[in-house]
Scaffold this motif. Structure first.
Motif, PDB file in Angstrom:
ATOM      1  N   UNK A  32      -4.455   6.830   2.320  1.00  0.00           N
ATOM      2  CA  UNK A  32      -3.769   5.546   2.197  1.00  0.00           C
ATOM      3  C   UNK A  32      -4.364   4.855   0.981  1.00  0.00           C
ATOM      4  N   UNK A  33      -3.527   4.546   0.013  1.00  0.00           N
ATOM      5  CA  UNK A  33      -3.977   3.913  -1.216  1.00  0.00           C
ATOM      6  C   UNK A  33      -3.789   2.410  -1.111  1.00  0.00           C
ATOM      7  N   UNK A  34      -4.745   1.612  -1.616  1.00  0.00           N
ATOM      8  CA  UNK A  34      -4.645   0.166  -1.483  1.00  0.00           C
ATOM      9  C   UNK A  34      -3.569  -0.467  -2.364  1.00  0.00           C
ATOM     10  N   UNK A  35      -3.138   0.238  -3.391  1.00  0.00           N
ATOM     11  CA  UNK A  35      -2.104  -0.329  -4.268  1.00  0.00           C
ATOM     12  C   UNK A  35      -1.264   0.785  -4.853  1.00  0.00           C
ATOM     13  N   UNK A  36      -0.089   0.419  -5.319  1.00  0.00           N
ATOM     14  CA  UNK A  36       0.799   1.411  -5.950  1.00  0.00           C
ATOM     15  C   UNK A  36       0.524   1.403  -7.452  1.00  0.00           C
ATOM     16  N   UNK A  37      -0.365   2.253  -7.846  1.00  0.00           N
ATOM     17  CA  UNK A  37      -0.833   2.300  -9.210  1.00  0.00           C
ATOM     18  C   UNK A  37      -1.014   3.770  -9.600  1.00  0.00           C
ATOM     19  N   UNK A  38      -0.583   4.139 -10.791  1.00  0.00           N
ATOM     20  CA  UNK A  38      -0.665   5.516 -11.226  1.00  0.00           C
ATOM     21  C   UNK A  38      -2.112   6.026 -11.225  1.00  0.00           C
ATOM     22  N   UNK A  39      -3.040   5.208 -11.701  1.00  0.00           N
ATOM     23  CA  UNK A  39      -4.442   5.633 -11.738  1.00  0.00           C
ATOM     24  C   UNK A  39      -4.997   5.839 -10.332  1.00  0.00           C
TER      25      UNK A  39
ATOM     26  N   UNK B 146       0.852  -1.180   0.000  1.00  0.00           N
ATOM     27  CA  UNK B 146       0.000   0.000   0.000  1.00  0.00           C
ATOM     28  C   UNK B 146       0.892   1.235   0.000  1.00  0.00           C
ATOM     29  N   UNK B 147       0.291   2.375  -0.241  1.00  0.00           N
ATOM     30  CA  UNK B 147       1.024   3.626  -0.308  1.00  0.00           C
ATOM     31  C   UNK B 147       0.303   4.643   0.565  1.00  0.00           C
ATOM     32  N   UNK B 148       1.053   5.360   1.399  1.00  0.00           N
ATOM     33  CA  UNK B 148       0.412   6.448   2.130  1.00  0.00           C
ATOM     34  C   UNK B 148       0.942   7.778   1.612  1.00  0.00           C
ATOM     35  N   UNK B 149       0.052   8.753   1.572  1.00  0.00           N
ATOM     36  CA  UNK B 149       0.379  10.103   1.131  1.00  0.00           C
ATOM     37  C   UNK B 149       0.363  10.989   2.364  1.00  0.00           C
ATOM     38  N   UNK B 150       1.433  11.738   2.579  1.00  0.00           N
ATOM     39  CA  UNK B 150       1.525  12.566   3.779  1.00  0.00           C
ATOM     40  C   UNK B 150       1.935  13.995   3.429  1.00  0.00           C
ATOM     41  N   UNK B 151       1.646  14.878   4.358  1.00  0.00           N
ATOM     42  CA  UNK B 151       2.147  16.248   4.289  1.00  0.00           C
ATOM     43  C   UNK B 151       3.466  16.229   5.057  1.00  0.00           C
ATOM     44  N   UNK B 152       4.616  16.373   4.386  1.00  0.00           N
ATOM     45  CA  UNK B 152       5.902  16.264   5.083  1.00  0.00           C
ATOM     46  C   UNK B 152       6.138  17.351   6.122  1.00  0.00           C
ATOM     47  N   UNK B 153       5.453  18.482   6.006  1.00  0.00           N
ATOM     48  CA  UNK B 153       5.637  19.567   6.984  1.00  0.00           C
ATOM     49  C   UNK B 153       4.953  19.257   8.308  1.00  0.00           C
ATOM     50  N   UNK B 154       3.706  18.737   8.234  1.00  0.00           N
ATOM     51  CA  UNK B 154       2.934  18.490   9.456  1.00  0.00           C
ATOM     52  C   UNK B 154       2.896  17.016   9.845  1.00  0.00           C
ATOM     53  N   UNK B 155       3.408  16.131   8.981  1.00  0.00           N
ATOM     54  CA  UNK B 155       3.390  14.681   9.189  1.00  0.00           C
ATOM     55  C   UNK B 155       1.963  14.135   9.246  1.00  0.00           C
TER      56      UNK B 155
END
Length: 94
Positions: free
Chosen positions: A83-90, A69-78
């Motif tokens: 959270x994406x179920x798969x690593x896929x461009x779409x 899975x892939x998580x997307x975060x704000x690096x400034x505030x953590x």
């Protein structure tokens, strides 16, 4: 077996710290499967605006039949944005 309200609160408190699932299971006296089950019910609200920079981190899991899975975060505030179920461009575009 269900956890008591006290153990559920402790489990979610531990999730806010930087600890492993194994450490949480030892402190809450439960299994990793139970910790993962409670983690799966956490919902993350969608942000109204996206930050200028997005952190992308891949981790091993087993959601919806995918192994990573892939998580997307704000690096400034953590703050976790999604959270994406798969690593896929779409999936990332969506």
């Amino acid at each position: 077996m269900q956890l008591s309200i006290t153990n559920i609160k402790m489990l979610f408190d531990k999730l806010t710290e930087s600890v492993t699932y194994t450490a949480i299971t030892n402190e809450c006296d439960t299994s990793i499967t139970t910790v993962l089950r409670y983690c799966s019910i956490i919902t993350i609200p969608k942000p109204r605006t996206l930050p200028t920079v997005i952190g992308i981190d891949e981790f091993k899991g087993n959601a919806k039949g995918y192994q990573c899975q892939v998580n997307l975060t704000n690096p400034d505030t953590h703050e976790i944005l999604d959270i994406l179920p798969k690593r896929d461009t779409q999936e990332l575009i969506r």
